[in-house]
Design a protein around this motif. Sequence first.
Motif, PDB file in Angstrom:
ATOM      1  N   LYS A 170      42.843  37.086  45.950  1.00  0.00           N
ATOM      2  CA  LYS A 170      41.986  37.677  46.967  1.00  0.00           C
ATOM      3  C   LYS A 170      41.827  36.686  48.103  1.00  0.00           C
ATOM      4  O   LYS A 170      41.629  35.493  47.878  1.00  0.00           O
ATOM      5  CB  LYS A 170      40.620  38.037  46.373  1.00  0.00           C
ATOM      6  CG  LYS A 170      40.595  39.433  45.761  1.00  0.00           C
ATOM      7  CD  LYS A 170      39.191  39.992  45.695  1.00  0.00           C
ATOM      8  CE  LYS A 170      39.283  41.474  45.304  1.00  0.00           C
ATOM      9  NZ  LYS A 170      37.938  42.036  45.046  1.00  0.00           N
ATOM     10  N   ARG A 171      41.890  37.154  49.310  1.00  0.00           N
ATOM     11  CA  ARG A 171      41.839  36.275  50.481  1.00  0.00           C
ATOM     12  C   ARG A 171      40.412  35.962  50.907  1.00  0.00           C
ATOM     13  O   ARG A 171      40.189  35.095  51.751  1.00  0.00           O
ATOM     14  CB  ARG A 171      42.602  36.902  51.646  1.00  0.00           C
ATOM     15  CG  ARG A 171      44.071  37.240  51.390  1.00  0.00           C
ATOM     16  CD  ARG A 171      44.829  36.137  50.702  1.00  0.00           C
ATOM     17  NE  ARG A 171      46.283  36.314  50.811  1.00  0.00           N
ATOM     18  CZ  ARG A 171      47.142  36.166  49.835  1.00  0.00           C
ATOM     19  NH1 ARG A 171      46.696  35.827  48.623  1.00  0.00           N
ATOM     20  NH2 ARG A 171      48.439  36.330  50.017  1.00  0.00           N
ATOM     21  N   ARG A 172      39.437  36.662  50.360  1.00  0.00           N
ATOM     22  CA  ARG A 172      38.015  36.394  50.603  1.00  0.00           C
ATOM     23  C   ARG A 172      37.667  36.381  52.091  1.00  0.00           C
ATOM     24  O   ARG A 172      37.017  35.451  52.589  1.00  0.00           O
ATOM     25  CB  ARG A 172      37.586  35.095  49.939  1.00  0.00           C
ATOM     26  CG  ARG A 172      37.849  35.076  48.429  1.00  0.00           C
ATOM     27  CD  ARG A 172      37.203  33.881  47.777  1.00  0.00           C
ATOM     28  NE  ARG A 172      37.582  33.790  46.372  1.00  0.00           N
ATOM     29  CZ  ARG A 172      37.078  32.914  45.518  1.00  0.00           C
ATOM     30  NH1 ARG A 172      36.182  32.045  45.925  1.00  0.00           N
ATOM     31  NH2 ARG A 172      37.473  32.880  44.255  1.00  0.00           N
ATOM     32  N   GLY A 173      38.132  37.380  52.789  1.00  0.00           N
ATOM     33  CA  GLY A 173      37.784  37.534  54.189  1.00  0.00           C
ATOM     34  C   GLY A 173      38.658  36.783  55.158  1.00  0.00           C
ATOM     35  O   GLY A 173      38.530  36.956  56.382  1.00  0.00           O
ATOM     36  N   GLY A 198      38.883  25.355  50.312  1.00  0.00           N
ATOM     37  CA  GLY A 198      37.971  26.159  49.513  1.00  0.00           C
ATOM     38  C   GLY A 198      37.787  25.693  48.082  1.00  0.00           C
ATOM     39  O   GLY A 198      36.981  26.275  47.341  1.00  0.00           O
ATOM     40  N   HIS A 210      27.621  32.969  39.585  1.00  0.00           N
ATOM     41  CA  HIS A 210      28.832  32.995  40.406  1.00  0.00           C
ATOM     42  C   HIS A 210      30.102  32.884  39.559  1.00  0.00           C
ATOM     43  O   HIS A 210      31.186  32.640  40.089  1.00  0.00           O
ATOM     44  CB  HIS A 210      28.789  31.873  41.444  1.00  0.00           C
ATOM     45  CG  HIS A 210      27.723  32.058  42.471  1.00  0.00           C
ATOM     46  ND1 HIS A 210      26.482  31.451  42.373  1.00  0.00           N
ATOM     47  CD2 HIS A 210      27.684  32.811  43.603  1.00  0.00           C
ATOM     48  CE1 HIS A 210      25.738  31.802  43.406  1.00  0.00           C
ATOM     49  NE2 HIS A 210      26.439  32.623  44.163  1.00  0.00           N
ATOM     50  N   SER A 212      32.935  34.279  36.513  1.00  0.00           N
ATOM     51  CA  SER A 212      33.760  35.476  36.334  1.00  0.00           C
ATOM     52  C   SER A 212      33.359  36.243  35.074  1.00  0.00           C
ATOM     53  O   SER A 212      34.092  37.127  34.642  1.00  0.00           O
ATOM     54  CB  SER A 212      35.236  35.074  36.221  1.00  0.00           C
ATOM     55  OG  SER A 212      35.647  34.392  37.381  1.00  0.00           O
ATOM     56  N   HIS A 272      36.536  39.263  41.747  1.00  0.00           N
ATOM     57  CA  HIS A 272      36.421  38.586  43.043  1.00  0.00           C
ATOM     58  C   HIS A 272      37.503  37.520  43.236  1.00  0.00           C
ATOM     59  O   HIS A 272      37.492  36.799  44.239  1.00  0.00           O
ATOM     60  CB  HIS A 272      35.041  37.935  43.189  1.00  0.00           C
ATOM     61  CG  HIS A 272      34.799  36.782  42.273  1.00  0.00           C
ATOM     62  ND1 HIS A 272      34.599  36.940  40.914  1.00  0.00           N
ATOM     63  CD2 HIS A 272      34.727  35.442  42.512  1.00  0.00           C
ATOM     64  CE1 HIS A 272      34.411  35.758  40.368  1.00  0.00           C
ATOM     65  NE2 HIS A 272      34.489  34.819  41.300  1.00  0.00           N
ATOM     66  N   LEU A 273      38.451  37.450  42.297  1.00  0.00           N
ATOM     67  CA  LEU A 273      39.481  36.413  42.359  1.00  0.00           C
ATOM     68  C   LEU A 273      40.866  36.957  42.676  1.00  0.00           C
ATOM     69  O   LEU A 273      41.638  36.295  43.376  1.00  0.00           O
ATOM     70  CB  LEU A 273      39.529  35.648  41.025  1.00  0.00           C
ATOM     71  CG  LEU A 273      38.266  34.890  40.645  1.00  0.00           C
ATOM     72  CD1 LEU A 273      38.433  34.249  39.275  1.00  0.00           C
ATOM     73  CD2 LEU A 273      37.937  33.836  41.688  1.00  0.00           C
ATOM     74  N   GLN A 275      43.527  40.462  43.590  1.00  0.00           N
ATOM     75  CA  GLN A 275      43.580  41.793  44.178  1.00  0.00           C
ATOM     76  C   GLN A 275      44.035  42.816  43.142  1.00  0.00           C
ATOM     77  O   GLN A 275      45.084  42.655  42.518  1.00  0.00           O
ATOM     78  CB  GLN A 275      44.531  41.805  45.374  1.00  0.00           C
ATOM     79  CG  GLN A 275      44.031  41.025  46.573  1.00  0.00           C
ATOM     80  CD  GLN A 275      44.866  41.272  47.818  1.00  0.00           C
ATOM     81  OE1 GLN A 275      45.702  42.167  47.849  1.00  0.00           O
ATOM     82  NE2 GLN A 275      44.649  40.466  48.849  1.00  0.00           N
TER      83      GLN A 275
END
Length: 328
Positions: A170-173, A198, A210, A212, A272-273, A275
């Motif tokens: 995931k590119r996280r924005g 990051g 926060h 997984s 959240h990690l 896609q």
Amino acid sequence: MEAEGISLLGEGDFDERMRTENEPWRRSTVTDGSIRGFDGTELHYYRAMHDHPKGSIVIVHGFCEFWGKYHEVAWYLWQLGFSVFFLEQRCHGRSERLLSDPEMVHVDSFDDYVLDLKCFLDQIVVPERQGKKLFLFAHSMGGAVGALFLEKYPRYFRAAVLCSPMLKFKRRGVPEAAVRIMYRHARIHHLERQISYGQSHFSPVPDFEHSSQLSPARYMYQFRQRQNDRSDQMSAATYGWTCAGIDMEKPVIRRANRVRIPVLLFQAGRDHLVQTESQDAFAKRAGNTELIRYAASKHEVFNATDEIRRDFYERVFRFYNREAARYQ
């Protein structure tokens, strides 16, 4: 709480049963050792052998994971009647580091992981499988390694479970173009062995919110191991690792049609990690793949709520039993 006749640990009895049942099982049944990977890197492994197994299951772990995170999973698979093999991948657990900082995870190419796994299979698993068929259980980064392995070496495994496979970050924005510019810059300026954007070093302070996971008991069981053992404090990727992961993303989907064995792919709706779209694409191209989605789960489905885990293990156990029965 049961699945296929195996008593699963609930949130309330997890700590006690890990201490009174799982720990004695590990002391009496699990052995460990080391091998050399494809380039001579020393790799640590664990195994739990059955006298008369249905087959053998090889577990391939995710990024910054280690044997202690899979104590519960391995125990269930052994109770199901399978010998279990677990390899700590390079820069993880007690396997050799490639950098002086033991918290940093580095690799030049994800093909290095694939070749290490082949060494493990050829040197340890295949000679010790007692003539039974091999099955794969792979999570997250291990899911990417497992998928790449199935595409390159189709004759080792008869069936596979891929749990939240990391087929694309995931590119996280961060816009895709910016991501590629950033990592092209890292390569041009030879920053491959520096800590990636990051990423951060290990913190001894728990942060369940926060994480997984959705199981506080499991999170703390695993985190306490990390607090107490420097070997398990991997926490940060290098630019080289991240570039290697990005390089892997398109080929692993493009070559998914090479995977012909039965695959059970689990997807987390709150991941959240990684896609989930890449998982959808893989399942569509790999001709014999069933995709199961848990909308309420975070990335680690096997560390989710009791309800999700019960369904997860019921499906996993039925799948392995069914596939093993085809070769009895």
